[in-house]
Scaffold this active site. Sequence first.
Site, PDB file in Angstrom:
ATOM      1  CB  SER A 144      -0.904   0.030   1.234  1.00  0.00           C
ATOM      2  OG  SER A 144      -1.635   1.235   1.280  1.00  0.00           O
ATOM      3  CE1 TYR A 157      -4.431  -2.102   4.636  1.00  0.00           C
ATOM      4  CE2 TYR A 157      -3.649   0.124   4.207  1.00  0.00           C
ATOM      5  CZ  TYR A 157      -4.121  -1.081   3.739  1.00  0.00           C
ATOM      6  OH  TYR A 157      -4.275  -1.297   2.398  1.00  0.00           O
TER       7      TYR A 157
HETATM    8  N1  LIG Z   1      -8.933  -0.582  -1.861  1.00  0.00           N
HETATM    9  C1  LIG Z   1      -7.900   0.224  -1.697  1.00  0.00           C
HETATM   10  O1  LIG Z   1      -8.012   1.448  -1.790  1.00  0.00           O
HETATM   11  C2  LIG Z   1      -6.524  -0.358  -1.424  1.00  0.00           C
HETATM   12  C3  LIG Z   1      -5.413   0.507  -1.471  1.00  0.00           C
HETATM   13  C4  LIG Z   1      -4.144   0.002  -1.247  1.00  0.00           C
HETATM   14  C5  LIG Z   1      -3.978  -1.346  -0.985  1.00  0.00           C
HETATM   15  N2  LIG Z   1      -5.083  -2.162  -0.915  1.00  0.00           N
HETATM   16  C6  LIG Z   1      -4.848  -3.569  -0.609  1.00  0.00           C
HETATM   17  O2  LIG Z   1      -5.446  -4.377  -1.603  1.00  0.00           O
HETATM   18  C7  LIG Z   1      -5.864  -5.621  -1.029  1.00  0.00           C
HETATM   19  C8  LIG Z   1      -7.335  -5.876  -1.339  1.00  0.00           C
HETATM   20  O3  LIG Z   1      -8.095  -4.806  -0.838  1.00  0.00           O
HETATM   21  P1  LIG Z   1      -9.650  -4.619  -1.178  1.00  0.00           P
HETATM   22  O4  LIG Z   1      -9.919  -3.167  -1.111  1.00  0.00           O
HETATM   23  O5  LIG Z   1      -9.992  -5.374  -2.397  1.00  0.00           O
HETATM   24  O6  LIG Z   1     -10.309  -5.237   0.146  1.00  0.00           O
HETATM   25  P2  LIG Z   1     -11.197  -6.546   0.460  1.00  0.00           P
HETATM   26  O7  LIG Z   1     -12.282  -6.673  -0.528  1.00  0.00           O
HETATM   27  O8  LIG Z   1     -11.574  -6.425   1.899  1.00  0.00           O
HETATM   28  O9  LIG Z   1     -10.188  -7.752   0.253  1.00  0.00           O
HETATM   29  C9  LIG Z   1      -9.379  -8.265   1.255  1.00  0.00           C
HETATM   30  C10 LIG Z   1      -9.737  -9.717   1.490  1.00  0.00           C
HETATM   31  O10 LIG Z   1      -8.916 -10.219   2.563  1.00  0.00           O
HETATM   32  C11 LIG Z   1      -9.589 -11.321   3.103  1.00  0.00           C
HETATM   33  N3  LIG Z   1      -9.247 -11.525   4.505  1.00  0.00           N
HETATM   34  C12 LIG Z   1      -9.457 -10.695   5.541  1.00  0.00           C
HETATM   35  N4  LIG Z   1      -9.112 -11.288   6.706  1.00  0.00           N
HETATM   36  C13 LIG Z   1      -8.664 -12.522   6.378  1.00  0.00           C
HETATM   37  C14 LIG Z   1      -8.183 -13.630   7.143  1.00  0.00           C
HETATM   38  N5  LIG Z   1      -8.088 -13.591   8.485  1.00  0.00           N
HETATM   39  N6  LIG Z   1      -7.825 -14.752   6.478  1.00  0.00           N
HETATM   40  C15 LIG Z   1      -7.933 -14.813   5.131  1.00  0.00           C
HETATM   41  N7  LIG Z   1      -8.380 -13.812   4.358  1.00  0.00           N
HETATM   42  C16 LIG Z   1      -8.752 -12.687   4.982  1.00  0.00           C
HETATM   43  C17 LIG Z   1     -11.079 -11.037   2.998  1.00  0.00           C
HETATM   44  O11 LIG Z   1     -11.726 -12.253   2.632  1.00  0.00           O
HETATM   45  P3  LIG Z   1     -13.347 -12.498   2.885  1.00  0.00           P
HETATM   46  O12 LIG Z   1     -13.985 -11.302   2.253  1.00  0.00           O
HETATM   47  O13 LIG Z   1     -13.650 -13.764   2.179  1.00  0.00           O
HETATM   48  O14 LIG Z   1     -13.552 -12.568   4.359  1.00  0.00           O
HETATM   49  C18 LIG Z   1     -11.171  -9.933   1.949  1.00  0.00           C
HETATM   50  O15 LIG Z   1     -11.987 -10.263   0.861  1.00  0.00           O
HETATM   51  C19 LIG Z   1      -5.539  -5.525   0.460  1.00  0.00           C
HETATM   52  O16 LIG Z   1      -4.267  -6.083   0.705  1.00  0.00           O
HETATM   53  C20 LIG Z   1      -5.489  -4.036   0.692  1.00  0.00           C
HETATM   54  O17 LIG Z   1      -4.696  -3.691   1.808  1.00  0.00           O
HETATM   55  C21 LIG Z   1      -6.330  -1.691  -1.144  1.00  0.00           C
END
Ligand SMILES: NC(=O)c1ccc[n+]([C@@H]2O[C@H](COP(=O)([O-])OP(=O)(O)OC[C@H]3O[C@@H](n4cnc5c(N)ncnc54)[C@H](OP(=O)(O)O)[C@@H]3O)[C@@H](O)[C@H]2O)c1
Length: 247
Positions: A144, A157
């Site tokens: 990130s 985070y």
């Molecule tokens: N969106 C942004 O603006 C942004 C910016 C920078 C970086 N990121 C990074 O991109 C990645 C995806 O983000 P996203 O926005 O798409 O969020 P997201 O939809 O919440 O995806 C993250 C996934 O992680 C899984 N997870 C959470 N706790 C877990 C656990 N204990 N064991 C296994 N899996 C687990 C969840 O699975 P379930 O849903 O099945 O529970 C969730 O679907 C993350 O690493 C985030 O930090 C996102």
Amino acid sequence: MDGNRTVLVTGAARGIGRAIATAFAAGGDRVALHYASRRAEAEEALDGLAGSGHVLVQGDISTPEGAAGVVAAAVEALGPLDVLVNNAAVNVAHPLDRTTFEDWQDAWRRTVDVNLLGTAHVTYCAARNMIDHQVRGRIVNVGSRGAFKGEPDHPAYGATKAAMHALGQSLAVSLAPHGITVASVAPGFVATERVADRISAAVEEQSPFGRVAAPEEIAAAVKYLASPEAVWSSGAVLDVNGASYLR
Ligand SMILES: NC(=O)c1ccc[n+]([C@@H]2O[C@H](COP(=O)([O-])OP(=O)(O)OC[C@H]3O[C@@H](n4cnc5c(N)ncnc54)[C@H](OP(=O)(O)O)[C@@H]3O)[C@@H](O)[C@H]2O)c1
């Protein structure tokens, strides 16, 4: 060559993980689409993948047993792993001046358990599988921008994402003799369900393009870092933030 590889993508039920799984499948790879709690979304994501041979893998990576189980299930279903994408993460709000000490500890523990220890343990198991099968594998972490820019309301985070980048750099060195590459992407804001309520005009204006990223733009960077052409980018932390933060 892209295509015909085995790929484990963690946290792929929705958002960026789903876009990453979609991109690999579109290139002809077989994907183990991992989820923790969102089974219905994961099934929908699986149904939407191009090609055949994809599988769902469930598991909680916040424990060493859970992390190992996710990799074992992916290997059992697909065979030896060619690519691991560490995408699963949590992002718990805990602004210091508005959080009790008890809640502060809880937020740090939950965040470290998933983002850092979960990533480390999944990576260990996947990399050992690659080494044991002499696979010149690819590991890509979804980090990130917050690791560099700061996360005032989500400090655990930001800290764990910085640690993920550093973990990737250390392993890029130690796994290179095995032909395994390790790299990270550092996205800025991405339009996913998780952050939908945080995307405002001010957030869009962080980028001179006047918008946030689409998940597919992060997936394209991940897919590049997992490609044969990207061997020399091992150890990289690639900014994918629309010039919203230059370091
Ligand atoms: N969106 C942004 O603006 C942004 C910016 C920078 C970086 N990121 C990074 O991109 C990645 C995806 O983000 P996203 O926005 O798409 O969020 P997201 O939809 O919440 O995806 C993250 C996934 O992680 C899984 N997870 C959470 N706790 C877990 C656990 N204990 N064991 C296994 N899996 C687990 C969840 O699975 P379930 O849903 O099945 O529970 C969730 O679907 C993350 O690493 C985030 O930090 C996102």
